[in-house]
Scaffold this active site. Structure first.
Site, PDB file in Angstrom:
ATOM      1  N   GLU A 184       0.826  -1.211   0.000  1.00  0.00           N
ATOM      2  CA  GLU A 184       0.000   0.000   0.000  1.00  0.00           C
ATOM      3  C   GLU A 184       0.862   1.264   0.000  1.00  0.00           C
ATOM      4  O   GLU A 184       0.518   2.256  -0.641  1.00  0.00           O
ATOM      5  CB  GLU A 184      -0.972  -0.009   1.184  1.00  0.00           C
ATOM      6  CG  GLU A 184      -1.927  -1.212   1.228  1.00  0.00           C
ATOM      7  CD  GLU A 184      -2.717  -1.450  -0.059  1.00  0.00           C
ATOM      8  OE1 GLU A 184      -2.867  -0.506  -0.858  1.00  0.00           O
ATOM      9  OE2 GLU A 184      -3.176  -2.595  -0.273  1.00  0.00           O
ATOM     10  N   HIS A 187       1.982   1.908  -3.512  1.00  0.00           N
ATOM     11  CA  HIS A 187       0.970   2.610  -4.311  1.00  0.00           C
ATOM     12  C   HIS A 187       1.079   4.114  -4.052  1.00  0.00           C
ATOM     13  O   HIS A 187       1.036   4.920  -4.973  1.00  0.00           O
ATOM     14  CB  HIS A 187      -0.445   2.140  -3.945  1.00  0.00           C
ATOM     15  CG  HIS A 187      -0.845   0.840  -4.582  1.00  0.00           C
ATOM     16  ND1 HIS A 187      -0.559   0.533  -5.892  1.00  0.00           N
ATOM     17  CD2 HIS A 187      -1.536  -0.221  -4.099  1.00  0.00           C
ATOM     18  CE1 HIS A 187      -1.051  -0.669  -6.180  1.00  0.00           C
ATOM     19  NE2 HIS A 187      -1.642  -1.147  -5.105  1.00  0.00           N
ATOM     20  N   HIS A 193       0.273  -2.057 -10.031  1.00  0.00           N
ATOM     21  CA  HIS A 193       0.532  -3.496  -9.920  1.00  0.00           C
ATOM     22  C   HIS A 193       1.473  -3.964 -11.035  1.00  0.00           C
ATOM     23  O   HIS A 193       1.375  -3.507 -12.170  1.00  0.00           O
ATOM     24  CB  HIS A 193      -0.787  -4.268  -9.959  1.00  0.00           C
ATOM     25  CG  HIS A 193      -1.645  -3.986  -8.770  1.00  0.00           C
ATOM     26  ND1 HIS A 193      -2.970  -3.630  -8.859  1.00  0.00           N
ATOM     27  CD2 HIS A 193      -1.340  -3.992  -7.444  1.00  0.00           C
ATOM     28  CE1 HIS A 193      -3.450  -3.440  -7.634  1.00  0.00           C
ATOM     29  NE2 HIS A 193      -2.484  -3.648  -6.763  1.00  0.00           N
TER      30      HIS A 193
HETATM   31 ZN   LIG Z   1      -2.496  -2.977  -4.825  1.00  0.00          ZN
END
Ligand SMILES: [Zn+2]
Length: 409
Positions: A184, A187, A193
């Protein structure tokens, strides 16, 4: 339509400068339909090392999806909050800014609802970024842009810097795994991804027949992704697991090619390439390596020829489920008083703030073997501008961990 417009807007907001920008024909995504059993909500900090028979197949993404199944947050690709308010014209600001000293300081606040073990877990996950990259997570003072790390309903985050306080949800119950927390946080650093890369079809086959139509947008490929000239990484902490979003029990949705036996998805933490990608995206001048095999070796650069002046390298050794044991085979470093010049230093954990196992060591006496208290050990090698020598070579193995009940200290 309103939702669709929002998604398209969200899709336009990432620049090529980001690792894997979103393409602009993103369709509506849905909540997950993952039809799996109820997860036991383990806490990595209560059991820091998975047992040898632990859920190796239980990859990060499975965990995330199970938890997010009940989330009321609208999410794309399973755990990403769509962007809603940023100009699509210029997204240079999506990366976090770098200070003149080369460090990227990302302010954060932690949910007061976290207990001590959760705080420690989040700090441990952050410490690896600091040890291996130029990303430092720092407690927020009054900065405008920051991460608000909260135990909300699930494990989810935005892409990159959004502006203002942005939530990274790390729910107490189901997200407290180092790999999940790092996923996380990545991100929030601007990474998508791994299977979304433009070149993914050379490395994995998406089994569309086992993905229900509403879930198919979650497997979109981003044609304009900036792959940073680094290889596709099956073991990335950002990779879906093989059964992600499968609508048929036992049927994989992502199959590695040409060798379908390659393992994808994991939850141990960032891979070597994850670290390399962060260092490249953020122009970090770092020399760092993750060694995550059951055994292996490390040596100073150029060994057995002389190492270079003015270097600083770290190796994070992360074995599975056992304690790291390090043995030096060769050791030849410049001698200085207090080893202030060139030295090797070893930490009992994954960062330089971990306890010291072997303080600064130099000279030509081969140090004794070292055993860490867990499956994590950090080795630091620093050289100054004067004199060099042949350096060092060492091997590591995982040694059996004593049963918890037999540990008395
Ligand atoms: Zn993810």
């Amino acid at each position: 339509m309103e939702l669709k417009g929002c998604l398209v807007l969200a899709a336009l907001l990432l620049p090529a400068a980001l690792a894997f920008p979103i393409q602009d024909d993103y369709e509506n995504s849905t909540t997950t339909t993952e039809p799996t059993e109820v997860t036991t909500q383990e806490n990595i900090y209560e059991s820091p090392s998975p047992t040898e028979t632990d859920e190796e197949d239980e990859d990060i993404f499975n965990k995330i999806l199970k938890v997010n199944k009940d989330s009321s947050q609208f999410l794309q690709e399973g755990d990403i909050v769509p962007r809603r308010s940023r100009s699509a014209i210029n997204c240079r600001q999506c990366n976090w800014p770098q200070s003149s000293d080369g460090i990227v300081r990302i302010p954060y606040e932690l949910d007061p609802a976290y207990e001590e073990s959760h705080v420690k877990g989040i700090h441990d996950a952050m410490a690896e970024f600091e040890a291996l990259t130029c990303i430092n997570f720092v407690k927020r003072k009054a900065e405008r842009d920051y991460l608000s790390i909260r135990s909300a309903d699930g494990c989810w985050s935005n892409y990159g810097r959004v502006g203002g306080g942005q939530t990274v949800s790390v729910m107490k119950g189901g997200c407290m795994w180092k790999g999940v927390i790092q996923h996380e946080l990545e991100h929030a650093l601007g990474f998508l991804h791994e299977h979304s890369r433009s070149d993914r079809d050379k490395h994995v086959k998406i089994m569309w027949e086992y993905i229900s139509p509403p879930d198919r947008p979650d497997f979109k490929k981003f044609e304009n992704s900036n792959n940073l000239d680094l290889p596709y990484d099956y073991s990335s902490v950002m990779h879906y697991g093989p059964y992600t979003f499968s609508n048929t029990t036992g049927k994989a949705t992502i199959v590695p090619i040409p060798d379908r036996s390659v393992h994808i998805g994991q939850r141990q933490g960032m891979s070597n390439l994850d670290v390399a990608k962060i260092n490249k995206l953020y122009n970090c001048s770092r020399c760092s390596t993750i060694l995550d095999g059951p055994s292996g070796s490390l040596r100073s650069a150029n060994y057995p020829r002389n190492y270079s002046d003015n270097t600083n390298c770290v190796w994070l050794i992360r074995t599975r489920s056992r304690k790291v044991s390090l043995h030096f085979q060769a050791f030849q470093l410049q001698i200085t008083k207090g080893c202030q010049g060139d030295y090797v230093k070893v930490y009992d954990g994954s960062s330089k703030s971990s306890p010291v196992l072997m303080d600064k060591t130099c000279g030509s006496k081969i140090p004794n073997g070292i055993v860490a208290s867990s499956n994590l050990m950090l080795v630091e090698f620093t050289t100054d501008g004067a004199q060099t020598a042949s350096g060092f070579q060492a091997t590591f193995t995982a040694v059996r961990t004593q049963r918890r009940s037999s540990i008395h200290n």
